[in-house]
Scaffold this motif. Structure first.
Motif, mmCIF file in Angstrom:
data_model
loop_
_atom_site.group_PDB
_atom_site.id
_atom_site.type_symbol
_atom_site.label_atom_id
_atom_site.label_comp_id
_atom_site.label_asym_id
_atom_site.label_seq_id
_atom_site.Cartn_x
_atom_site.Cartn_y
_atom_site.Cartn_z
ATOM 1 N N PHE A 55 -18.907 39.234 37.857
ATOM 2 C CA PHE A 55 -18.059 39.958 38.448
ATOM 3 C C PHE A 55 -18.012 40.740 38.421
ATOM 4 C CE2 PHE A 55 -18.205 34.796 36.477
ATOM 5 C CZ PHE A 55 -17.789 34.667 37.970
ATOM 6 N N PHE A 56 -18.455 41.882 37.978
ATOM 7 C CA PHE A 56 -18.837 43.183 37.904
ATOM 8 C C PHE A 56 -19.864 43.894 38.347
ATOM 9 C CE2 PHE A 56 -15.640 42.785 33.861
ATOM 10 C CZ PHE A 56 -14.426 42.908 34.102
ATOM 11 N N ALA A 57 -19.873 45.072 39.215
ATOM 12 C CA ALA A 57 -20.427 45.666 39.742
ATOM 13 C C ALA A 57 -21.510 47.041 38.830
ATOM 14 C CB ALA A 57 -19.916 46.591 41.203
ATOM 15 N N VAL A 58 -22.225 47.217 39.055
ATOM 16 C CA VAL A 58 -22.994 47.915 38.286
ATOM 17 C C VAL A 58 -22.147 49.968 37.824
ATOM 18 C CG1 VAL A 58 -24.833 49.193 37.016
ATOM 19 C CG2 VAL A 58 -25.429 46.987 37.698
ATOM 20 N N GLU A 59 -21.472 49.465 37.303
ATOM 21 C CA GLU A 59 -20.807 50.715 37.628
ATOM 22 C C GLU A 59 -19.235 50.881 36.478
ATOM 23 O OE1 GLU A 59 -17.312 49.377 40.517
ATOM 24 O OE2 GLU A 59 -18.904 50.393 42.262
ATOM 25 N N GLY A 60 -19.118 52.038 36.949
ATOM 26 C CA GLY A 60 -18.297 52.412 35.657
ATOM 27 C C GLY A 60 -19.202 52.559 33.968
ATOM 28 N N ARG A 61 -18.014 53.307 33.564
ATOM 29 C CA ARG A 61 -18.106 53.176 31.701
ATOM 30 C C ARG A 61 -17.918 52.998 30.787
ATOM 31 N NH1 ARG A 61 -20.724 58.554 30.929
ATOM 32 N NH2 ARG A 61 -20.313 60.051 29.272
ATOM 33 N N TYR A 62 -18.909 52.746 30.048
ATOM 34 C CA TYR A 62 -18.698 52.012 28.959
ATOM 35 C C TYR A 62 -18.254 52.851 27.911
ATOM 36 C CZ TYR A 62 -21.155 47.813 29.859
ATOM 37 O OH TYR A 62 -21.771 46.061 30.489
ATOM 38 N N ARG A 63 -17.177 52.931 26.643
ATOM 39 C CA ARG A 63 -16.905 53.585 25.220
ATOM 40 C C ARG A 63 -16.689 52.721 24.585
ATOM 41 N NH1 ARG A 63 -10.631 56.260 26.626
ATOM 42 N NH2 ARG A 63 -11.097 57.498 28.299
ATOM 43 N N MET A 64 -17.906 52.951 23.295
ATOM 44 C CA MET A 64 -17.881 51.579 22.569
ATOM 45 C C MET A 64 -18.089 52.437 20.970
ATOM 46 S SD MET A 64 -21.752 50.622 23.895
ATOM 47 C CE MET A 64 -22.267 50.685 24.885
ATOM 48 N N ARG A 65 -17.801 51.210 20.454
ATOM 49 C CA ARG A 65 -17.229 52.153 18.671
ATOM 50 C C ARG A 65 -18.564 50.820 17.677
ATOM 51 N NH1 ARG A 65 -13.978 51.314 14.129
ATOM 52 N NH2 ARG A 65 -13.173 53.379 13.650
ATOM 53 N N LEU A 66 -19.432 52.289 17.510
ATOM 54 C CA LEU A 66 -20.015 50.785 16.738
ATOM 55 C C LEU A 66 -20.647 51.473 14.954
ATOM 56 C CD1 LEU A 66 -22.869 50.873 19.445
ATOM 57 C CD2 LEU A 66 -21.301 48.507 19.255
ATOM 58 N N PRO A 67 -19.269 51.782 14.363
ATOM 59 C CA PRO A 67 -19.255 52.435 13.129
ATOM 60 C C PRO A 67 -20.513 51.416 12.707
ATOM 61 C CG PRO A 67 -17.827 51.483 13.378
ATOM 62 C CD PRO A 67 -17.551 51.057 14.834
ATOM 63 N N LEU A 68 -21.421 52.579 11.257
ATOM 64 C CA LEU A 68 -22.149 51.193 10.466
ATOM 65 C C LEU A 68 -21.691 50.576 9.614
ATOM 66 C CD1 LEU A 68 -24.602 51.430 9.786
ATOM 67 C CD2 LEU A 68 -23.800 52.253 8.021
ATOM 68 N N PRO A 69 -21.551 48.664 9.611
ATOM 69 C CA PRO A 69 -20.928 47.991 9.259
ATOM 70 C C PRO A 69 -20.924 47.985 7.214
ATOM 71 C CG PRO A 69 -22.202 46.263 11.582
ATOM 72 C CD PRO A 69 -22.598 48.826 10.956
ATOM 73 N N GLY A 70 -19.344 47.658 6.678
ATOM 74 C CA GLY A 70 -19.490 47.027 5.329
ATOM 75 C C GLY A 70 -19.321 45.854 5.317
ATOM 76 N N GLU A 71 -18.469 46.027 4.029
ATOM 77 C CA GLU A 71 -17.971 44.486 4.163
ATOM 78 C C GLU A 71 -17.165 44.142 5.014
ATOM 79 O OE1 GLU A 71 -18.101 42.812 1.015
ATOM 80 O OE2 GLU A 71 -20.353 44.624 0.577
ATOM 81 N N ARG A 72 -17.148 44.869 6.227
ATOM 82 C CA ARG A 72 -15.740 44.370 6.625
ATOM 83 C C ARG A 72 -16.920 45.153 8.526
ATOM 84 N NH1 ARG A 72 -12.138 40.440 6.955
ATOM 85 N NH2 ARG A 72 -10.756 40.830 4.543
#
Length: 252
Positions: A158-175
């Motif tokens: 349902f989504f074309a191959v366009e746009g921009r990702y904003r990813m938040r991927l901090p190194l996991p800890g206890e959470r």
């Protein structure tokens, strides 16, 4: 008969009991969430379960990157080398589903790549779609674990191959607190959030997780399909899949 050890070999392994939420903002609003569990493993020290429990978790190099390397770490190193990166044997931590009873589906696998000194060099986000294809994004997160990258891979029909990702991927800890947001011309189109709590990868913890979430990876795949059918029934148009999309097992 000797008793099974309390902890699988592989001292860096842990489990995250997770809630994964998806929110589609346009052109129809649709939201859902599901519960699962993810493995947190050192690619050089993958856990090995007692033999009777091995069907509950297997890490297969065919499930990541090119699929032809002798190990997941080997596949990652080939991908990084193609981008001019040599970790020099530094540590790599992976967050992903393992194979359960021979089946796995990983919408997103994340690899935190460090050099010999322990400094984070990059993060690799490997995305799989339900068509059996995969694509890797090489990210250089800031101190908050945030990075942006253009969308290059067909994931949802349902989504074309366009746009921009904003990813938040901090190194996991206890959470565990990860998020992936897709922005297109209309603004925020889609957001996925993963929240989880770390548990030791002991045999009792794995057994409890497996009892609560049997066939956990198959359930993720089935859930995505089920919600796709609901969107079709609501009249959301399907975007054509590009013919040049990466083939299964090919790094991109």
């Amino acid at each position: 008969m000797s008793a099974a050890p309390a902890t699988p070999s592989g001292s860096s392994a842990a489990l995250y009991e997770c809630v994964i939420a998806h929110v589609r903002s346009t052109p129809l609003r649709h939201a859902f969430h599901h519960r699962t569990y993810l493995w947190w493993v050192d690619l050089d020290r993958l856990p090995v379960l007692p033999r009777p429990l091995r069907p509950l978790a297997r890490f297969d190099p065919r499930d990541h990157f090119g699929g032809g390397a002798d190990s997941i770490r080997g596949g990652l190193d080939v991908f990084l080398a193609a981008h001019g990166i040599d970790l020099g044997g530094g540590r790599v931590m992976m967050l992903a589903h393992a194979r359960v009873f021979g089946y796995v589906f990983n919408p997103l696998s994340v690899f935190w790549c460090h050099d010999r000194s322990g400094a984070l060099v990059c993060v690799v986000a490997e995305v799989h779609n339900t068509y059996g294809q995969r694509h890797c994004y090489l990210l250089r997160p800031d101190e908050a674990g945030e990075a942006e990258v253009d969308k290059e891979f067909y994931v949802s029909p349902f989504f074309a191959v366009e746009g921009r990702y904003r990813m938040r991927l901090p190194l996991p800890g206890e959470r565990l607190r990860l998020s992936v947001r897709l922005d297109d011309e209309g603004g925020r189109a889609f957001t996925a959030v993963v929240r989880g709590r770390r548990r030791p990868a002991t045999v009792p913890v794995l057994l409890r997780a497996a009892v609560r979430r049997p066939w956990s990876t198959l359930a993720v795949w089935a859930g995505i399909r089920r919600h796709g059918i609901r969107l079709l029934l609501r009249g959301l148009p399907v975007q054509p899949r590009p013919q040049s999309a990466p083939q299964k097992g090919m790094p991109s």
